[in-house]
Design a protein around this motif. Structure first.
Motif, PDB file in Angstrom:
ATOM      1  N   UNK A 112       1.410  -0.859   0.343  1.00 10.68           N
ATOM      2  CA  UNK A 112      -0.070  -0.460   0.145  1.00 10.68           C
ATOM      3  C   UNK A 112       0.864   1.445  -0.397  1.00 10.68           C
ATOM      4  N   UNK A 113       0.941   2.334  -0.772  1.00 10.65           N
ATOM      5  CA  UNK A 113       1.730   3.646  -1.535  1.00 10.65           C
ATOM      6  C   UNK A 113       0.914   4.178  -0.831  1.00 10.65           C
ATOM      7  N   UNK A 114       0.773   5.291  -0.044  1.00 10.04           N
ATOM      8  CA  UNK A 114      -0.012   6.234   0.161  1.00 10.04           C
ATOM      9  C   UNK A 114       0.605   7.235  -0.964  1.00 10.04           C
ATOM     10  N   UNK A 115      -0.174   8.498  -2.132  1.00  8.11           N
ATOM     11  CA  UNK A 115       0.555   9.243  -2.289  1.00  8.11           C
ATOM     12  C   UNK A 115       0.451  10.726  -1.855  1.00  8.11           C
ATOM     13  N   UNK A 116       0.013  10.696  -0.956  1.00  6.02           N
ATOM     14  CA  UNK A 116       0.231  12.230   0.460  1.00  6.02           C
ATOM     15  C   UNK A 116       1.056  11.740  -0.013  1.00  6.02           C
ATOM     16  N   UNK A 117       2.478  11.624   0.356  1.00  6.76           N
ATOM     17  CA  UNK A 117       3.729  11.158   0.775  1.00  6.76           C
ATOM     18  C   UNK A 117       4.821  11.781  -0.650  1.00  6.76           C
ATOM     19  N   UNK A 118       5.766  12.983  -0.042  1.00  9.99           N
ATOM     20  CA  UNK A 118       6.391  12.758  -1.210  1.00  9.99           C
ATOM     21  C   UNK A 118       7.309  11.839  -2.495  1.00  9.99           C
ATOM     22  N   UNK A 119       7.350  10.773  -1.559  1.00 13.66           N
ATOM     23  CA  UNK A 119       7.709   8.907  -2.037  1.00 13.66           C
ATOM     24  C   UNK A 119       6.784   8.369  -2.761  1.00 13.66           C
ATOM     25  N   UNK A 120       5.535   8.817  -1.999  1.00  9.65           N
ATOM     26  CA  UNK A 120       4.643   7.808  -2.868  1.00  9.65           C
ATOM     27  C   UNK A 120       3.786   8.419  -4.217  1.00  9.65           C
ATOM     28  N   UNK A 121       4.076  10.072  -4.010  1.00  5.70           N
ATOM     29  CA  UNK A 121       3.726  10.383  -4.923  1.00  5.70           C
ATOM     30  C   UNK A 121       4.450  10.161  -6.107  1.00  5.70           C
ATOM     31  N   UNK A 122       5.921  10.688  -6.048  1.00  6.72           N
ATOM     32  CA  UNK A 122       7.084   9.946  -7.177  1.00  6.72           C
ATOM     33  C   UNK A 122       6.450   8.882  -7.743  1.00  6.72           C
ATOM     34  N   UNK A 123       6.774   7.738  -6.371  1.00  7.05           N
ATOM     35  CA  UNK A 123       6.125   6.683  -6.906  1.00  7.05           C
ATOM     36  C   UNK A 123       4.983   6.316  -7.564  1.00  7.05           C
ATOM     37  N   UNK A 124       3.650   7.352  -7.389  1.00  2.65           N
ATOM     38  CA  UNK A 124       2.661   6.755  -8.793  1.00  2.65           C
ATOM     39  C   UNK A 124       3.092   7.094  -9.794  1.00  2.65           C
ATOM     40  N   UNK A 125       4.109   8.569  -9.463  1.00  6.21           N
ATOM     41  CA  UNK A 125       4.885   9.009 -11.077  1.00  6.21           C
ATOM     42  C   UNK A 125       5.004   8.449 -11.987  1.00  6.21           C
ATOM     43  N   UNK A 126       5.843   6.737 -11.751  1.00  3.94           N
ATOM     44  CA  UNK A 126       6.540   6.411 -12.167  1.00  3.94           C
ATOM     45  C   UNK A 126       5.707   5.093 -13.191  1.00  3.94           C
ATOM     46  N   UNK A 127       4.951   5.135 -12.133  1.00  2.56           N
ATOM     47  CA  UNK A 127       4.410   3.951 -13.258  1.00  2.56           C
ATOM     48  C   UNK A 127       2.847   5.149 -13.734  1.00  2.56           C
ATOM     49  N   UNK A 128       2.628   6.099 -13.666  1.00  5.16           N
ATOM     50  CA  UNK A 128       0.904   6.383 -14.622  1.00  5.16           C
ATOM     51  C   UNK A 128       1.138   8.499 -13.906  1.00  5.16           C
ATOM     52  N   UNK A 129       1.804   8.473 -15.230  1.00  7.01           N
ATOM     53  CA  UNK A 129       1.996   9.981 -15.721  1.00  7.01           C
ATOM     54  C   UNK A 129       0.389  10.763 -15.315  1.00  7.01           C
ATOM     55  N   UNK A 130      -0.602   9.820 -15.834  1.00  9.51           N
ATOM     56  CA  UNK A 130      -1.715  11.086 -16.083  1.00  9.51           C
ATOM     57  C   UNK A 130      -2.254  11.398 -14.923  1.00  9.51           C
ATOM     58  N   UNK A 131      -1.926  10.873 -13.521  1.00  8.38           N
ATOM     59  CA  UNK A 131      -2.544  10.885 -12.028  1.00  8.38           C
ATOM     60  C   UNK A 131      -3.455  11.361 -12.102  1.00  8.38           C
ATOM     61  N   UNK A 132      -4.554  10.580 -12.957  1.00  8.52           N
ATOM     62  CA  UNK A 132      -6.160  10.663 -12.857  1.00  8.52           C
ATOM     63  C   UNK A 132      -6.438  10.553 -11.590  1.00  8.52           C
ATOM     64  N   UNK A 133      -6.419  10.119 -11.051  1.00  8.65           N
ATOM     65  CA  UNK A 133      -7.081   9.315  -9.517  1.00  8.65           C
ATOM     66  C   UNK A 133      -6.797   8.132  -8.756  1.00  8.65           C
ATOM     67  N   UNK A 134      -7.410   7.825  -7.880  1.00  6.03           N
ATOM     68  CA  UNK A 134      -6.819   6.573  -6.624  1.00  6.03           C
ATOM     69  C   UNK A 134      -8.212   5.718  -6.386  1.00  6.03           C
ATOM     70  N   UNK A 135      -8.339   4.518  -6.171  1.00  8.48           N
ATOM     71  CA  UNK A 135      -7.080   3.770  -5.714  1.00  8.48           C
ATOM     72  C   UNK A 135      -6.502   3.282  -7.358  1.00  8.48           C
TER      73      UNK A 135
END
Length: 160
Positions: A112-135
Motif C-alpha cells: 500500500x503506497x500513500x501518494x500523499x507522501x513525497x515518496x508515494x507521489x513520486x512512485x505513482x508518477x513512475x507508473x502513471x504519468x496521468x495521475x487521474x485518480x486513486x486507487x
C-alpha cells in the motif's frame, strides 16, 4: 427560470461530456445524460472552448521540468516489482478503503503506497504519468484505476 438555472448548472458538465442528450422520463421530468435513451428529443454537441496557446518560454520550462522528473525517477528506480500487487491510495479516499478491504478479505498480499507522501507521489508518477485518480492497482501487466468488486474479481481470477 427553473430550466435556465438547471441548464446553467449542467453546462460545465456538458463541456466535459462532449455530447449531451436531453430526454423526458416517464414522469415528465427533463433528463440530461451523456448516453442516449429511447426518448431523446435533442442532441447537444459541445466542442472545446477557444484557448490561448502557451508561449514558447512556458513550453520550454514544462519540458525541462518533465525531463528533470523523468531523470530523477529513473535514477530512483521507483517502479514496483511486477509480481507484487501494489495499491496507490490516499487516507481520505473511500474507494481506496474498499480496495484495501477487498485485498485483505481475499488474503491477497499487497504493498500500500500513500501518494500523499513525497515518496508515494513520486512512485505513482513512475507508473502513471496521468495521475487521474486513486486507487490505482498495479500488478503484472495490469493497471486498474478505481475500485469495483467485479473488476478485481476478474483480474485475480485470471491468476488462478
Amino acid at each position: 427560470m427553473r430550466y435556465l438555472l438547471i441548464l446553467t448548472a449542467l453546462l460545465p458538465m456538458l463541456a466535459l461530456a462532449g455530447t449531451a442528450y436531453k430526454s423526458i422520463d416517464a414522469n415528465g421530468n427533463v433528463v440530461y445524460s451523456d448516453t442516449p435513451s429511447t426518448h431523446d428529443q435533442k442532441v447537444i454537441q459541445v466542442a472545446d472552448a477557444p484557448y490561448t496557446p502557451l508561449p514558447d518560454s512556458v513550453l520550454r520550462y514544462q519540458k525541462e521540468l518533465r525531463d528533470g522528473i523523468a531523470k530523477r525517477l529513473s535514477e530512483a528506480d521507483l517502479k514496483p516489482d511486477p509480481s507484487t500487487v501494489t495499491l496507490y491510495t490516499t487516507t481520505w479516499c473511500g474507494y481506496c478503503r474498499k480496495a484495501r478491504a477487498y485485498l485483505n478479505e481475499h488474503k491477497i498480499p499487497f504493498q500500500d503506497i500513500n501518494i500523499e507522501t513525497p515518496t508515494g507521489a513520486q512512485q505513482m508518477l513512475a507508473v502513471s504519468s496521468d495521475g487521474k485518480g486513486v486507487p490505482l492497482l498495479v500488478w503484472k501487466n495490469s493497471r486498474k484505476r478505481g475500485f469495483s468488486t467485479q473488476t478485481y474479481d476478474a483480474l485475480f481470477a485470471k491468476a488462478n
